[in-house]
Design a protein around this motif. Structure first.
Motif, short mmCIF file in Angstrom:
data_model
loop_
_atom_site.label_atom_id
_atom_site.label_comp_id
_atom_site.label_asym_id
_atom_site.label_seq_id
_atom_site.Cartn_x
_atom_site.Cartn_y
_atom_site.Cartn_z
N ALA A 1 14.79 2.29 -3.21
CA ALA A 1 14.39 1.31 -4.23
C ALA A 1 13.01 1.64 -4.78
CB ALA A 1 14.43 -0.09 -3.62
N ASP A 2 12.68 2.91 -4.74
CA ASP A 2 11.38 3.38 -5.23
C ASP A 2 11.63 4.38 -6.36
OD1 ASP A 2 8.94 4.55 -5.67
OD2 ASP A 2 8.57 5.10 -3.57
N PRO A 3 11.05 4.15 -7.55
CA PRO A 3 11.26 5.10 -8.66
C PRO A 3 10.84 6.54 -8.30
CG PRO A 3 9.98 3.19 -9.40
CD PRO A 3 10.21 3.01 -7.93
N GLN A 4 9.97 6.69 -7.30
CA GLN A 4 9.58 8.05 -6.87
C GLN A 4 10.74 8.80 -6.24
OE1 GLN A 4 5.13 8.40 -5.31
NE2 GLN A 4 6.23 6.88 -4.14
N ALA A 5 11.75 8.05 -5.77
CA ALA A 5 12.98 8.62 -5.22
C ALA A 5 12.77 9.58 -4.04
CB ALA A 5 13.80 9.31 -6.31
N ALA B 1 9.03 0.81 -3.02
CA ALA B 1 7.85 1.49 -3.55
C ALA B 1 6.58 0.99 -2.88
CB ALA B 1 7.75 1.25 -5.05
N GLY B 2 5.55 1.82 -2.86
CA GLY B 2 4.28 1.48 -2.23
C GLY B 2 3.42 0.62 -3.12
N ARG B 3 3.94 -0.52 -3.48
CA ARG B 3 3.16 -1.51 -4.23
C ARG B 3 3.94 -2.81 -4.14
NH1 ARG B 3 6.15 -1.33 -9.09
NH2 ARG B 3 7.32 0.61 -9.13
N ILE C 1 1.41 0.56 13.85
CA ILE C 1 0.32 1.45 13.49
C ILE C 1 0.86 2.87 13.40
CG2 ILE C 1 -1.94 2.31 14.21
CD1 ILE C 1 -2.15 -0.47 15.70
N ASN C 2 0.61 3.46 12.25
CA ASN C 2 1.14 4.80 11.98
C ASN C 2 -0.02 5.79 11.79
OD1 ASN C 2 3.05 6.80 11.43
ND2 ASN C 2 3.08 6.35 9.25
N MET C 3 0.28 7.02 12.04
CA MET C 3 -0.67 8.12 11.84
C MET C 3 -1.96 7.91 12.61
SD MET C 3 -0.25 9.19 7.87
CE MET C 3 0.69 7.97 6.95
N LYS D 1 0.83 -1.21 0.00
CA LYS D 1 0.00 0.00 0.00
C LYS D 1 0.87 1.26 0.00
CE LYS D 1 -4.01 2.04 2.04
NZ LYS D 1 -4.09 3.20 1.19
N GLY D 2 0.44 2.22 -0.77
CA GLY D 2 1.16 3.50 -0.83
C GLY D 2 0.72 4.44 0.28
N GLY D 3 1.57 5.39 0.57
CA GLY D 3 1.20 6.49 1.47
C GLY D 3 1.02 6.12 2.93
N VAL D 4 1.61 5.00 3.36
CA VAL D 4 1.40 4.58 4.75
C VAL D 4 2.49 5.11 5.69
CG1 VAL D 4 0.01 2.52 4.30
CG2 VAL D 4 2.51 2.36 4.20
N GLY D 5 3.54 5.68 5.11
CA GLY D 5 4.60 6.25 5.94
C GLY D 5 5.93 5.51 5.86
N LYS D 6 6.15 4.80 4.79
CA LYS D 6 7.42 4.06 4.66
C LYS D 6 8.62 5.01 4.58
CE LYS D 6 5.91 2.04 0.96
NZ LYS D 6 4.52 2.53 0.97
N TYR E 1 6.19 15.20 11.91
CA TYR E 1 6.70 14.23 10.93
C TYR E 1 6.73 14.85 9.54
CZ TYR E 1 6.49 10.64 14.48
OH TYR E 1 6.71 9.91 15.63
N ARG E 2 5.69 15.65 9.24
CA ARG E 2 5.65 16.28 7.90
C ARG E 2 6.65 17.44 7.83
NH1 ARG E 2 0.12 15.28 8.81
NH2 ARG E 2 -0.21 17.39 9.60
N ASP E 3 6.66 18.26 8.86
CA ASP E 3 7.50 19.46 8.82
C ASP E 3 8.99 19.13 8.85
OD1 ASP E 3 5.19 20.87 8.77
OD2 ASP E 3 5.29 21.60 10.85
N THR F 1 3.23 2.75 18.75
CA THR F 1 2.40 3.30 17.69
C THR F 1 2.87 4.72 17.44
OG1 THR F 1 0.73 4.11 19.21
CG2 THR F 1 0.34 1.94 18.30
N ILE F 2 2.83 5.10 16.18
CA ILE F 2 3.28 6.44 15.80
C ILE F 2 2.05 7.29 15.49
CG2 ILE F 2 4.64 7.77 14.13
CD1 ILE F 2 6.51 5.95 15.66
N SER F 3 1.97 8.42 16.15
CA SER F 3 0.80 9.29 16.00
C SER F 3 0.90 10.15 14.76
CB SER F 3 0.67 10.20 17.21
OG SER F 3 0.66 9.43 18.38
N ASP F 4 -0.25 10.68 14.39
CA ASP F 4 -0.30 11.67 13.32
C ASP F 4 0.16 12.99 13.91
OD1 ASP F 4 -1.13 13.59 11.43
OD2 ASP F 4 -2.65 12.22 10.67
N ARG F 5 1.33 13.43 13.55
CA ARG F 5 1.87 14.67 14.09
C ARG F 5 2.48 15.51 12.97
NH1 ARG F 5 2.15 13.90 19.62
NH2 ARG F 5 2.27 11.70 20.22
#
Ligand SMILES: Nc1ncnc2c1ncn2[C@@H]1O[C@H](COP(=O)(O)OP(=O)(O)OP(=O)(O)O)[C@@H](O)[C@H]1O
Ligand SMILES: [Mg+2]
Length: 217
Positions: free
Chosen positions: A43-47, A92-94, A146-148, A10-15, A183-185, A176-180
């Protein structure tokens, strides 16, 4: 010597977020800020990981060795792992060739997941993939965390933990990692939460790192 893979179909899970945060946490907690013992493999073409590391260099921060690999990467990871204390691979997320081949060269695959039922049901497919990989890499550990998760609610976390018990293939990490926002900033600033100003995020990451190290030790 130890290979930590971030993988999930799955994509977008926080890898990628977890990959950079573990790298920074490892360097600070285990190597006094020294980064040369930790190799990042994108190892993800999105780099995503590679670009984070480039931005780090551009910002004049202590950078991590980082390479990009594609295709069947089992042997390349094994070769690189002889030169470093830790190798962190972001796939990659797949269900990619890179993820499957990296599973054959890893000590642990860490799978971040969101706590929703839809997300947790996807683990079924991953459980099959893990079983197959273990025919070739019987020592592969798989840790799900468990993330976010929302900081203000325990309910989702509890349901997820119950559901995850149905998968004996996986070790459920107790962190567990919270949605904070941290992490984004911090990621945007080419940093990890160990270099940021949110002590709760930092302490979550420390716990996760400790658990990972204990599993592969
Ligand atoms: N704990 C967290 N708290 C807040 N935001 C998060 C957290 N973890 C990840 N994110 C955000 O979620 C988004 C997806 O994260 P990330 O890119 O790490 O996922 P990924 O699994 O690597 O995705 P892909 O499959 O596309 O490679 C990003 O915007 C990231 O900043
Ligand atoms: Mg990613």
């Amino acid at each position: 010597m130890s290979v930590i893979l971030l993988g999930h179909q799955k994509g977008g899970v926080g890898k990628s977020t977890t990959a950079v945060n573990l790298a920074v946490a490892l360097s600070i907690e285990m190597f006094k800020g020294d980064t040369k013992n930790i190799l990042l493999i994108d190892a993800d073409p999105q780099a995503t990981l590679y670009r984070w590391s480039q931005r780090r260099e551009d910002a004049g921060l202590i950078s991590f060795p980082c390479i990009r690999l594609e295709g069947n990467i089992t042997q390349q990871i094994k070769r690189e792992s002889e030169k470093y204390e830790y190798v962190i691979v972001d796939a990659a997320g797949r269900d990619s060739r890179e993820m499957r081949s990296a599973m054959l060269a890893s000590d642990i695959m860490l799978m971040p997941t969101k706590a929703s039922r839809a997300d947790l049901e996807l683990l079924e497919h991953m459980a099959e993939t893990v079983e197959m990989s273990r025919d070739y890499n019987p020592n592969l550990k798989v840790g799900v965390f468990i993330n976010m998760t929302p900081t203000n609610s325990q309910a989702e976390k509890i349901t997820a933990k119950k559901l995850l018990k149905e998968f004996p293939e996986f070790k459920l990490m107790s962190t567990t990692i919270s949605d904070r926002k941290a992490y984004r900033d911090s990621f945007s600033s080419a940093k990890g939460v160990h270099e940021w100003k949110d002590s709760k995020a930092k302490s979550e990451l420390s716990c996760l790192l400790q658990e990972v190290v204990n599993v592969i030790r």
